[in-house]
Design a protein around this motif. Structure first.
Motif, PDB file in Angstrom:
ATOM      1  N   ILE A  48       0.930  -1.167  -0.027  1.00 24.28           N
ATOM      2  CA  ILE A  48      -0.100  -0.085   0.036  1.00 24.28           C
ATOM      3  C   ILE A  48       0.729   0.935   0.149  1.00 24.28           C
ATOM      4  CG2 ILE A  48      -1.596   1.417   1.398  1.00 24.28           C
ATOM      5  CD1 ILE A  48      -2.927  -1.111   2.541  1.00 24.28           C
ATOM      6  N   GLY A  49       1.813   1.409   0.774  1.00 25.04           N
ATOM      7  CA  GLY A  49       2.762   2.417   0.758  1.00 25.04           C
ATOM      8  C   GLY A  49       3.612   2.813  -0.390  1.00 25.04           C
ATOM      9  N   LEU A  50       3.916   1.652  -0.963  1.00 25.64           N
ATOM     10  CA  LEU A  50       4.700   1.696  -2.238  1.00 25.64           C
ATOM     11  C   LEU A  50       4.078   2.126  -3.355  1.00 25.64           C
ATOM     12  CD1 LEU A  50       6.987  -1.384  -1.632  1.00 25.64           C
ATOM     13  CD2 LEU A  50       7.787   0.875  -1.920  1.00 25.64           C
ATOM     14  N   GLN A  73      12.536   5.987  -0.253  1.00 27.11           N
ATOM     15  CA  GLN A  73      11.905   6.386   1.063  1.00 27.11           C
ATOM     16  C   GLN A  73      11.549   5.312   1.751  1.00 27.11           C
ATOM     17  OE1 GLN A  73       9.139   9.281   0.323  1.00 27.11           O
ATOM     18  NE2 GLN A  73       8.810   9.747   2.606  1.00 27.11           N
ATOM     19  N   ALA A  74      10.649   4.303   1.354  1.00 28.22           N
ATOM     20  CA  ALA A  74      10.164   3.204   1.882  1.00 28.22           C
ATOM     21  C   ALA A  74      11.326   2.329   2.547  1.00 28.22           C
ATOM     22  CB  ALA A  74       9.344   2.259   1.184  1.00 28.22           C
ATOM     23  N   LEU A 130      13.439  12.195   7.898  1.00 31.16           N
ATOM     24  CA  LEU A 130      13.235  11.370   6.492  1.00 31.16           C
ATOM     25  C   LEU A 130      11.823  11.807   6.029  1.00 31.16           C
ATOM     26  CD1 LEU A 130      14.186   9.218   4.446  1.00 31.16           C
ATOM     27  CD2 LEU A 130      13.390   7.422   6.092  1.00 31.16           C
ATOM     28  N   VAL A 131      10.885  11.874   6.784  1.00 29.52           N
ATOM     29  CA  VAL A 131       9.401  11.946   6.298  1.00 29.52           C
ATOM     30  C   VAL A 131       9.091  13.200   5.996  1.00 29.52           C
ATOM     31  CG1 VAL A 131       7.110  12.123   7.115  1.00 29.52           C
ATOM     32  CG2 VAL A 131       8.307  10.246   7.714  1.00 29.52           C
ATOM     33  N   GLY A 174       1.050   6.838   2.262  1.00 33.50           N
ATOM     34  CA  GLY A 174       2.011   5.702   2.106  1.00 33.50           C
ATOM     35  C   GLY A 174       3.217   5.767   3.155  1.00 33.50           C
ATOM     36  N   GLU A 175       3.574   7.024   3.706  1.00 32.73           N
ATOM     37  CA  GLU A 175       4.551   6.838   4.722  1.00 32.73           C
ATOM     38  C   GLU A 175       4.048   6.327   6.084  1.00 32.73           C
ATOM     39  OE1 GLU A 175       5.026  10.987   4.944  1.00 32.73           O
ATOM     40  OE2 GLU A 175       6.583  11.122   3.288  1.00 32.73           O
TER      41      GLU A 175
END
Length: 284
Positions: free
Chosen positions: A83-85, A92-93, A134-135, A149-150
């Motif tokens: 889902i995040g990707l 980032q993931a 990072l976020v 996503g994050e």
């Protein structure tokens, strides 16, 4: 010893490939269906390995343990990753995934009743600060999709942290292959149930590349990486092996830049480095 370290490095590299494939598969399959297909294939492979080793799978006798591990490590962790990707880059993931050792650290006192040294807590705080940077440091303005996503990747870290700690607890009674096969069965079942009424056939857009990615995540990123990691841990020991999990975000960033031509802002890179350093300090 060198062979063991090489196996650990290979395992983290193969796991990093899952993030790259997740980006390719985002437009091809809904996350729940992707996870169902991936782990259905992996489950069959694991069951075959159990048969070759003449081991029984106590799906009923150990259903509670398998169900909990399947929900956390197979269903929740993998689905949240996919889902995040869909909305953030693999790089980032991968860097956010550096928070996994910190999640393990937090849950260890609750489930295993083990004391955590102050140095480890210091590393956890540093890693959390890195994740915050990072976020905040992604290029361009934040969108609702990227924030979701994050959040999905952060939740996947929590799920994997609980899975790892409970896996260590249940591992006193169940061997690793049996435990993984049982968890894969229940996790696949939960993924399949989540597809009912939520998957639109029009959202499926499979290509030759997507099929190759399915094969990869079902075999190399699941079964092969699992055996490489466990073989490496057996050779070098669990204590020495633990910090090598921090190679996962490093490989993910490198593969994201090389294979997906992803761009990384300076603040994002700084946040990722701080997160990884904090995780290494916590793992030592």
């Amino acid at each position: 010893m060198k062979k063991g370290i090489l196996l650990l490095v290979i395992a983290t590299l193969l796991w990093a490939g899952n993030y790259i494939c997740g980006r390719y598969l985002g437009p091809a399959l809904p996350a729940t269906l992707l996870n169902t297909v991936r782990w259905a294939i992996s489950t069959l492979i694991l069951w075959g390995l159990l048969a070759l080793n003449k081991k029984q799978l106590p799906l009923i006798a150990k259903w509670k343990e398998f169900f909990i591990l399947g929900f956390l490590g197979i269903f929740a962790f993998s689905t949240l990753n996919y889902i995040g990707l869909k909305s953030i880059s693999a790089s980032q993931a991968g860097m956010i995934s550096a928070g996994i050792p910190i999640a393990i650290l937090f849950f260890t006192p609750f489930f295993l009743k083990e004391k955590i040294k102050p140095k480890a807590w210091m590393g956890a705080v540093i890693s959390i600060l890195g994740v915050i940077l990072l976020v905040q440091g992604k290029q361009g303005a934040s969108s609702e999709g990227s924030i979701m996503g994050e959040a999905a990747i952060l939740l996947s870290c929590v799920a994997w942290g609980m899975y790892t700690v409970l896996g260590k607890k249940y591992g006193k009674q169940i061997d690793p292959l049996t435990m993984t096969a049982g968890a894969a069965f229940y996790g696949t079942l939960l993924s399949a149930i989540s597809c009912i009424g939520t998957v639109d056939a029009g959202a499926i857009h499979m290509t030759p590349t997507a099929w190759l990615c399915i094969v990869y995540v079902s075999t190399f990123a699941s079964v092969v990486a699992y055996f490489a990691w466990n073989a490496g841990v057996k050779i070098v020991g669990a204590g020495r092996a633990a910090p090598y999990i921090n190679l996962l975000p490093v490989w993910t960033v490198l593969l994201g830049v090389l294979l997906l031509q992803e761009q990384i802002s300076g603040l994002t890179l700084a946040g990722g480095i701080i997160t990884i350093l904090g995780a290494i300090l916590a793992s030592l």
